[in-house]
Enzyme design. Sequence first.
Site, short mmCIF file in Angstrom:
data_model
loop_
_atom_site.label_atom_id
_atom_site.label_comp_id
_atom_site.label_asym_id
_atom_site.label_seq_id
_atom_site.Cartn_x
_atom_site.Cartn_y
_atom_site.Cartn_z
N ASP A 66 0.85 -1.19 0.00
CA ASP A 66 0.00 0.00 0.00
C ASP A 66 0.89 1.24 0.00
OD1 ASP A 66 -2.63 1.30 0.29
OD2 ASP A 66 -1.84 1.93 2.23
N THR A 99 -2.99 5.67 -4.30
CA THR A 99 -1.87 6.46 -3.76
C THR A 99 -0.58 6.20 -4.54
OG1 THR A 99 -1.51 4.70 -2.10
CG2 THR A 99 -2.83 6.59 -1.43
N THR A 100 -0.33 4.95 -4.87
CA THR A 100 0.88 4.62 -5.64
C THR A 100 0.80 5.25 -7.03
OG1 THR A 100 1.09 2.52 -4.46
CG2 THR A 100 2.33 2.76 -6.51
N ASP A 389 -9.03 0.31 1.67
CA ASP A 389 -9.01 0.86 0.31
C ASP A 389 -10.33 0.57 -0.41
OD1 ASP A 389 -6.48 1.76 0.76
OD2 ASP A 389 -5.47 0.34 -0.55
#
Length: 541
Positions: A66, A99-100, A389
């Site tokens: 994550d 997010t990545t 998520d």
Amino acid sequence: MAQLGGNGQPILIFPEGTDRLLGRDAQRMNIMAGKLLAETIRTTLGPKGMDKMLVDGLGDIVVTNDGVTILKEMDIEHPAAKMLVEVAKTQEDEVGDGTTTAVIIAGELLKKAEELLDMDIHPTIVSMGYRQAAEKAQEILNLIAFDADDRDTLIKVAMTAMTGKGSEKAREPLAELVVDAVMQVEEDGEVDTDNINIQRISGESVAESQIVNGIVVDKSRADPGMPKQIENAKIALIKYPIEVKDLETDAKISLTDPAQMQAFIENEEQMIKDMVDKIIESGATVLFCQKGIDDLAQHYLTRNGIYAIKRVKKSDMSRLEKATNANVVTNIDDLKPEDLGEAGLVYEKKIFDEILTFIEDCKDPKAVSLILRGSTKHVAEEIERAVDDAIGVVAATVEDKSVVAGGGSPEIAISKGLKEYADTISGREQLAITAFAEALEVVPRTLAENAGLDSIDAIVDLRSAHEKSLYMGLNVFEGEVVDMYQAGVIEPQRVKKQAIQSAAEATEMILRIDDVIASTGTGAPDMEGMGGMPGGMPPMM
């Protein structure tokens, strides 16, 4: 930092020892920091992304892929890198996933910007071009998005978010739980994810996870003598401590007679008994107290068959209020029967090594709990992150009712549209818009690389397929370009919208910096000698 004046005397502007980087050096250092940070988490992207093991100073281990968790756990010093960490945190807060993606897009935008700066294109021109491209990207995103408000789509969205995050084997039942939880707490098209409580318990397989039609509180009864189970519970929520308040530190009590001491003790006991009597008179059979409960009060409550829990977290009090329709009472004197909430069943249960209190069979609860299981502590933690998520993306889909296909499909579609748009722009901004378009291809390219596929072939095949359909993306399990909408790989439009917007804005801010002035105080990055790292970047960890 000093400069010689007209008479040869130094003029001090900054404190002695202040480090400063100007112009191209400052830009190069900041860009390198962003690129390195993006490269660090790039291998975690996609269903076949790898995990990172993070070990802190105490030896505690976190194993995750994550993006925001990795960035939070890393001890990052560089100021420009910290700005990209904020991109990830914003993405997490706004959507819960992507997010990545946001960080690697920002890293690639910086990389493309560096190439333009080497061509002597001014940073302001690059920033303007990027801003135009980001605005156009949002327009294209609206064109390729499609409506979604049915349960099947929500389940597909949840499964897409959890793919490759440790919950792969049980992602279907977990997706069902997530959708049920989100739909339960939804009110007037809005979803407050804080009303979904997650209890993580190790010791069983992921498939044993369950949803509770009510709330689970990680507390046991205040006294073992209290009943373990209450049916048709009348629930009181009290912030007030059920104990005699301590005297002020400078207060003194002078007792001259043993009888006075006895009267003082009896008076305290009577005060506590009066508090308990008010709870009993209200008709409450279950008590949740945010503060402490005196031992004597516990005795009286036990004797009257009341199930009580003390020192309940504020967040749990808020969820209990939503689930049971009770009113949180600040002053015990104000407790009335109409303030009580209801639940069909309240009971205590031990699961593995955790003692929990279940508040179930609530009437249309607007707060629910998920109990997540995992064979070990680290597995359970990663499953919790995956479910968190999934909750975020399902909530975003419920609120926006707009989704896009996954597998790098939106990025390729936007890149194609931006290249066509760039041809209509005169001036050097055209180069920046084209660079922005090429930067977005980092997402499908990274998906291919992480799956062990040829990234060049994947990009070429995707571009060709997009001449026929906007929903074509990369199936990393089969290594083929397929219709991701038909394959059920779907993401909320908000994930892509926020990722592109925040990445573009952070990149623009970094590019406009031409002077870095760093204090030598604690926490400032070491810029002398550029930290001795390749590319002239101070250490981030």
